[in-house]
Enzyme design. Structure first.
Site, PDB file in Angstrom:
ATOM      1  N   PHE A 288       0.853  -1.192   0.000  1.00 36.77           N
ATOM      2  CA  PHE A 288       0.000   0.000   0.000  1.00 36.77           C
ATOM      3  C   PHE A 288       0.885   1.236   0.000  1.00 36.77           C
ATOM      4  O   PHE A 288       1.718   1.402   0.885  1.00 36.77           O
ATOM      5  CB  PHE A 288      -0.932   0.029   1.214  1.00 36.77           C
ATOM      6  CG  PHE A 288      -1.879   1.200   1.186  1.00 36.77           C
ATOM      7  CD1 PHE A 288      -3.060   1.146   0.459  1.00 36.77           C
ATOM      8  CD2 PHE A 288      -1.564   2.379   1.843  1.00 36.77           C
ATOM      9  CE1 PHE A 288      -3.922   2.245   0.393  1.00 36.77           C
ATOM     10  CE2 PHE A 288      -2.421   3.488   1.785  1.00 36.77           C
ATOM     11  CZ  PHE A 288      -3.596   3.416   1.072  1.00 36.77           C
TER      12      PHE A 288
ATOM     13  N   ASP B  38       9.247   2.552   2.082  1.00 43.83           N
ATOM     14  CA  ASP B  38       8.057   3.278   2.506  1.00 43.83           C
ATOM     15  C   ASP B  38       7.853   2.957   3.983  1.00 43.83           C
ATOM     16  O   ASP B  38       7.314   1.906   4.327  1.00 43.83           O
ATOM     17  CB  ASP B  38       6.855   2.843   1.649  1.00 43.83           C
ATOM     18  CG  ASP B  38       5.546   3.497   2.099  1.00 43.83           C
ATOM     19  OD1 ASP B  38       5.507   4.066   3.206  1.00 43.83           O
ATOM     20  OD2 ASP B  38       4.564   3.412   1.338  1.00 43.83           O
TER      21      ASP B  38
ATOM     22  N   LYS C 221       2.017   9.406   8.604  1.00 42.43           N
ATOM     23  CA  LYS C 221       1.278   8.886   9.763  1.00 42.43           C
ATOM     24  C   LYS C 221       1.799   9.425  11.099  1.00 42.43           C
ATOM     25  O   LYS C 221       1.534  10.567  11.426  1.00 42.43           O
ATOM     26  CB  LYS C 221       1.253   7.356   9.717  1.00 42.43           C
ATOM     27  CG  LYS C 221       0.471   6.847   8.483  1.00 42.43           C
ATOM     28  CD  LYS C 221      -0.214   5.530   8.686  1.00 42.43           C
ATOM     29  CE  LYS C 221      -1.355   5.346   7.709  1.00 42.43           C
ATOM     30  NZ  LYS C 221      -0.961   4.825   6.408  1.00 42.43           N
TER      31      LYS C 221
HETATM   32  C1  LIG Z   1      -1.027   5.120   4.984  1.00 47.67           C
HETATM   33  C2  LIG Z   1       0.057   4.742   4.093  1.00 47.67           C
HETATM   34  C3  LIG Z   1       0.333   5.473   2.916  1.00 47.67           C
HETATM   35  C4  LIG Z   1      -0.511   6.624   2.453  1.00 47.67           C
HETATM   36  O1  LIG Z   1      -0.486   7.713   3.335  1.00 47.67           O
HETATM   37  P1  LIG Z   1      -1.578   8.866   3.188  1.00 47.67           P
HETATM   38  O2  LIG Z   1      -1.210   9.864   4.242  1.00 47.67           O
HETATM   39  O3  LIG Z   1      -2.913   8.241   3.398  1.00 47.67           O
HETATM   40  O4  LIG Z   1      -1.448   9.425   1.822  1.00 47.67           O
HETATM   41  C5  LIG Z   1       1.410   5.060   2.144  1.00 47.67           C
HETATM   42  N1  LIG Z   1       2.183   4.015   2.505  1.00 47.67           N
HETATM   43  C6  LIG Z   1       1.951   3.321   3.621  1.00 47.67           C
HETATM   44  C7  LIG Z   1       2.853   2.195   3.983  1.00 47.67           C
HETATM   45  C8  LIG Z   1       0.874   3.648   4.451  1.00 47.67           C
HETATM   46  O5  LIG Z   1       0.634   2.928   5.547  1.00 47.67           O
END
Ligand SMILES: *Cc1c(COP(=O)(O)O)cnc(C)c1O
Length: 401
Positions: A143, A228, A257
């Protein structure tokens, strides 16, 4: 419950449904206030929060350090545009580079934007150093966010056909499968991007050997490695950054986050040799916005000074142990995760029902899949709050079996 309040609440729910564009199935309540590990709805009902805004409210709800930093900065300087330096921006960038293996920071507001920046930087590198290579390899079940490009980067089967045409230039390979990567990397590849623990995918950890070999492979091929760490960063997994568990440094790391403790904020970090953008290549009206910078600085300083990474590890071990003790009694399967990013599978496909039943009992938990439950409380959670959560969870599980 006070019937007057109930009536008013029903009225507000009707208004919300009439005016808020539908994008999610939300429960029949309106949240009004939060403190520590708890939130309250407009009926005054209290909920113990083990979702934490999706691993965001790492210091709990409305922590004093965030309140103070925001009010002080709000009274000093709120906004400047990214065309100027500001003091909290410098302070915060220094804090992040002092405590990570990176030298340079780009700030944005959401995780997807930070990842877009990482992809742009990798493509810039490809254009300058790899003869125009632009492809990024990502993993299935990953994700990376909800912008059009990040939906293309994300390896989610349900998104394959959504909002076509897709942004080209992304290849998906199975997670934890080095051979699959060797198979798709070619002269068009400029980077490999992955989560060290797939969060939204249901808390699946990358193997140490896989990550170490990926690093070696990227070095050999001269392509970039991107982690990420939007969900795994800032103490969540028991270290300030998850890469520390692996002893592997990516060329680019993204954070969001937990970094703002609830204030919209994200960052892309990289090393000096990849300081390759020209003026105008990347930006954004709120990049390095003083209020966001003050919030991030306050939150991350608190995580570091109070060593909340270690606390997350200890509380995570406690919670993991309790889940394992009760696994056979409640049929919990595949209990997994690191620090305070934990998940388990249910013996039945009733994740959504379990979440709804817990809500009725005053507990917020998250189901990232039909039979998976994920727990990601504040890093400041206590053993008492964990015990309270488990007693509700086990009560609901006993009833559902
Ligand atoms: C939540 C998340 C995103 C996206 O972040 P947003 O602030 O919703 O754009 C991207 N990568 C990972 C691993 C995430 O958990």
């Amino acid at each position: 419950m006070n019937p007057q309040l109930q009536l008013q609440c029903n009225e507000e729910l009707k208004m919300a449904k009439a005016s808020i564009l539908f994008t999610a199935n939300r429960p029949e309540m309106i949240l009004e206030r939060g403190e520590g590990m708890y939130v309250w709805d407009t009926n005054g009902r209290q909920y113990l929060d083990f979702v934490g805004g999706w691993a965001v409210t790492c210091l709990g709800h409305s922590p004093a350090v965030l309140q103070e930093a925001l009010s002080l900065q709000a009274a000093t300087l709120v906004n400047t545009s990214p065309a100027f330096y500001n003091k909290p921006m410098l302070q915060f960038a220094k804090l992040l580079t002092d405590h990570s293996c990176y030298d340079k920071v780009f700030f944005a507001s959401s995780g997807a934007e930070a990842n877009e920046s990482a992809v742009k930087l990798a493509r810039k590198y490809g254009a300058l150093k790899l003869g125009g290579a632009y492809e990024i390899v990502t993993t299935t079940n990953s994700f990376h966010g909800r912008t059009l490009a990040m939906m293309s980067a994300t390896g989610k089967a349900r998104w394959e056909l959504l909002f076509a045409p897709k942004v080209p230039g992304f290849r998906h390979v199975p997670f934890n499968d080095l051979a699959a990567i060797l198979d798709v990397v070619n002269s068009n590849t400029c980077a490999i991007m992955l989560e060290l623990i797939q969060g939204e995918g249901g808390v699946h950890e990358a193997d140490i050997e896989y990550v170490r070999q990926l690093r070696r492979f990227c070095d050999e091929r001269g392509i970039l490695l991107i982690f990420d760490e939007i969900q795994t960063g800032l103490g969540r997994t028991g270290k300030l950054f998850a890469y520390e568990h692996y002893g592997v440094e990516a060329d680019i790391m993204t954070l969001a986050k937990g970094i703002g403790g609830g204030f919209p904020l994200s960052a892309m970090l990289t090393k000096t040799e990849f300081d390759l953008f020209e003026a105008g290549d990347q930006g954004g009206t709120y990049s390095g916005q003083p209020l966001a910078m003050a919030a991030g600085y306050a939150v991350v300083s608190e995580i570091i000074q109070s060593d909340l990474s270690t606390q997350a590890q200890e509380m995570g071990d406690y919670l993991l142990g309790k889940l394992q003790e009760s696994a056979s009694r409640h049929g919990l399967l595949h209990i997994r995760g690191k620090g305070l990013l934990l998940a388990f599978d249910l013996p039945f496909s009733k994740g959504a029902e379990l979440v709804a039943a817990c809500l009725q009992e005053g507990l917020l938990v998250n189901a990232p899949g039909p039979s998976t439950i994920r727990l990601m409380p504040a890093l400041t959670v206590t053993t008492e709050e964990i015990d309270e959560m488990l007693s509700i969870l086990f009560k609901v599980l006993s009833r559902m079996q």
